[in-house]
Design a protein around this motif. Sequence first.
Motif, PDB file in Angstrom:
ATOM      1  N   TRP A 116      27.798  17.657  -4.969  1.00 42.17           N
ATOM      2  CA  TRP A 116      27.466  16.928  -6.193  1.00 42.17           C
ATOM      3  C   TRP A 116      27.048  17.898  -7.303  1.00 42.17           C
ATOM      4  CZ3 TRP A 116      22.583  16.432  -8.604  1.00 42.17           C
ATOM      5  CH2 TRP A 116      22.548  15.491  -9.646  1.00 42.17           C
TER       6      TRP A 116
ATOM      7  N   TRP B  99      26.666   8.284  -3.854  1.00 43.66           N
ATOM      8  CA  TRP B  99      25.299   8.619  -3.494  1.00 43.66           C
ATOM      9  C   TRP B  99      24.693   7.530  -2.582  1.00 43.66           C
ATOM     10  CZ3 TRP B  99      22.204  12.424  -2.980  1.00 43.66           C
ATOM     11  CH2 TRP B  99      22.312  13.563  -3.776  1.00 43.66           C
TER      12      TRP B  99
ATOM     13  N   TRP C 277      26.383  17.114   0.820  1.00 44.55           N
ATOM     14  CA  TRP C 277      26.724  16.234  -0.312  1.00 44.55           C
ATOM     15  C   TRP C 277      25.979  16.669  -1.575  1.00 44.55           C
ATOM     16  CZ3 TRP C 277      29.674  13.435  -2.978  1.00 44.55           C
ATOM     17  CH2 TRP C 277      29.189  12.606  -4.015  1.00 44.55           C
ATOM     18  N   PHE C 278      24.773  17.123  -1.419  1.00 45.33           N
ATOM     19  CA  PHE C 278      24.032  17.564  -2.608  1.00 45.33           C
ATOM     20  C   PHE C 278      24.728  18.784  -3.226  1.00 45.33           C
ATOM     21  CE2 PHE C 278      20.697  20.222  -4.547  1.00 45.33           C
ATOM     22  CZ  PHE C 278      20.260  19.341  -5.521  1.00 45.33           C
TER      23      PHE C 278
ATOM     24  N   MET D  34      30.115   8.010  -8.978  1.00 44.98           N
ATOM     25  CA  MET D  34      29.259   8.997  -8.316  1.00 44.98           C
ATOM     26  C   MET D  34      27.997   8.339  -7.731  1.00 44.98           C
ATOM     27  SD  MET D  34      29.550  12.218  -7.703  1.00 44.98           S
ATOM     28  CE  MET D  34      30.497  13.153  -8.890  1.00 44.98           C
TER      29      MET D  34
ATOM     30  N   VAL E 219      26.255   7.780   0.868  1.00 46.64           N
ATOM     31  CA  VAL E 219      25.767   8.944   1.611  1.00 46.64           C
ATOM     32  C   VAL E 219      24.344   8.705   2.105  1.00 46.64           C
ATOM     33  CG1 VAL E 219      25.109  11.366   1.357  1.00 46.64           C
ATOM     34  CG2 VAL E 219      27.296  10.581   0.477  1.00 46.64           C
ATOM     35  N   LEU E 220      23.541   8.164   1.238  1.00 44.23           N
ATOM     36  CA  LEU E 220      22.161   7.910   1.647  1.00 44.23           C
ATOM     37  C   LEU E 220      22.078   6.908   2.785  1.00 44.23           C
ATOM     38  CD1 LEU E 220      20.315   7.862  -1.790  1.00 44.23           C
ATOM     39  CD2 LEU E 220      20.166   9.586   0.011  1.00 44.23           C
TER      40      LEU E 220
ATOM     41  N   LEU F 291      23.463  15.328   4.135  1.00 36.94           N
ATOM     42  CA  LEU F 291      22.795  15.140   2.843  1.00 36.94           C
ATOM     43  C   LEU F 291      22.810  16.432   2.041  1.00 36.94           C
ATOM     44  CD1 LEU F 291      21.163  13.158   1.117  1.00 36.94           C
ATOM     45  CD2 LEU F 291      19.095  14.009   2.233  1.00 36.94           C
TER      46      LEU F 291
ATOM     47  N   VAL G  60      23.219   8.727   5.961  1.00 37.54           N
ATOM     48  CA  VAL G  60      22.189   9.669   6.403  1.00 37.54           C
ATOM     49  C   VAL G  60      21.018   8.929   7.034  1.00 37.54           C
ATOM     50  CG1 VAL G  60      20.459  11.294   5.567  1.00 37.54           C
ATOM     51  CG2 VAL G  60      22.816  11.490   4.803  1.00 37.54           C
TER      52      VAL G  60
END
Lengths: 455, 62
Positions: free
Chosen positions: A425, B5, A421-422, B1, B8-9, A418, B12
């Motif tokens: 981004w 997200w 990825w942040f 995008m 990915v969430l 996470l 995770v």
Amino acid sequence: MNRQKFLAELSRLLGFMSSWDRDAEMNRYIEMLDAAEDEEALIESLGTPTQLAISVAKSYTPTPRPGTQPPEPEPASEPDQAEAPAPEPEPAPESEPAPPPEPPKKRDELQIVTDGEFEYGMELAILMGEPISAAVESALNGEYLPDPDFSLEEILRETRGEADGAPDAAPAEDEDTGTRTGDAVPEAELPAEAITDGQEADQSEQSEEAEPVQTTSDESAADAENAEQPMADTEESQPEADGPEPEQAAPSEDKPGELEPAESETTSDTQAEATSKTEEQGPVFDESTAPLPDAVISTGNDEKSEDKPAAELVFDPDNFAELPPDEPIEPEEPAEPGRPHRALRPVVTAVYVLFSLIIGLPVALLLILVGVPVLLFGGGIIALVVYAASSMITELSMFSDISLVAGTGLVICGVGLLIAWFGLWVSVELGSLWINSVVVRLGRAVCFEKEADGE
Amino acid sequence: MKHIWKFVLIVVLALIVLGTACAVIGLFTGASVERMIEVFFGSRETFELVIQLLEQELASIR
């Protein structure tokens, strides 16, 4: 088919006859069977009960009830009355006052619904909006019986009270009732007899043939009921058994107004007429070739449907002549572009590209690098987990330790993913924001001429 | 995008749930936390050193 079955079926099929006539007929066949040496041979020679009932129905002339006074009209004048149209019903012969009529029996006690009638009744009941179970019951009870002189459309109209014929039928019946109440035979033994009045009254309105002499005395109660329920007349106007039903349907297509033989069985007044009609009917009924009542209905509908559209769909060119002539369609103007075309200023563009490369590119790299540490931090976490997983495999041997380390590694890996990825981004968003919103927009405003210059 | 997200969430979240389940199973079956620290940090001292560094960083931030 054995004797019991044969007699039971025949008795059921002869339900259209009056009780005394049916008993007499049944007694005759019982005696024949008693007297026969070989019952089965005799039964085979007689044919099926249906065929036998048909032949009986064709030659059947109802007799007055034993113990009652027969009607007075002269038999000699009957054929004339039957053939010549008689617009006004003859006054009923004076006779003894009729005792209070008995309520008519239920239909299902006397009526036999054939397959064709059942199918017709089902279709009509479903068209009338009845649920399937009620439709089956109605069809079995003979509440919807085909009438060769009525099309399905007319029956529906009458039932809904929309047709003109339905209100007309009631007064006719009232008149009949008034003329018949004083007749000799006191009670309405059979609804079938009363029902035929309704049928004849309806036919008298529709057909060219004159209304037959209806001086039946045993019809008063049923007539009164029929006057209240015109639809019941049409529905119950087919009281005959299996046999005569299709037979009447077939010839009625050619002679819609002609009386059916079984309908004229009510009194001795109409016996001669019935006999003459029966003779005119021609060949004996054949089950295999006779059309079902459905065919009669569909034929009636076809005739109606052919007539009505033909009258409505008439082309009138005058209606179209008044229309204004077609105006030529003008082509639409091309849509204006959202942004006016502006001329490129090459020198300014070249200088801007140079400065954007010198200034904008490093700034873009710096913005991208903002997210890189975060990305690297997340990547480092993931790398730590991978390292821990490798050492876990080599160093740990207990399942509990492996499970704990693996679970912790997965959680840490998720957090690292996470974070990574942040960071990624953030880098992408900052870089694209700088390039699109600043560099490109500024270059568009600087490198092209103003709007006033171009347009 | 936005789709990335979401992906990915989801990943995770799945990793956290699975890892938590495995860790809980390991703890209930008698796993040693000391051994886990040794696996992740090499030794107990390295782990304490890392903890001290983090505390100093937090103290400098405050």
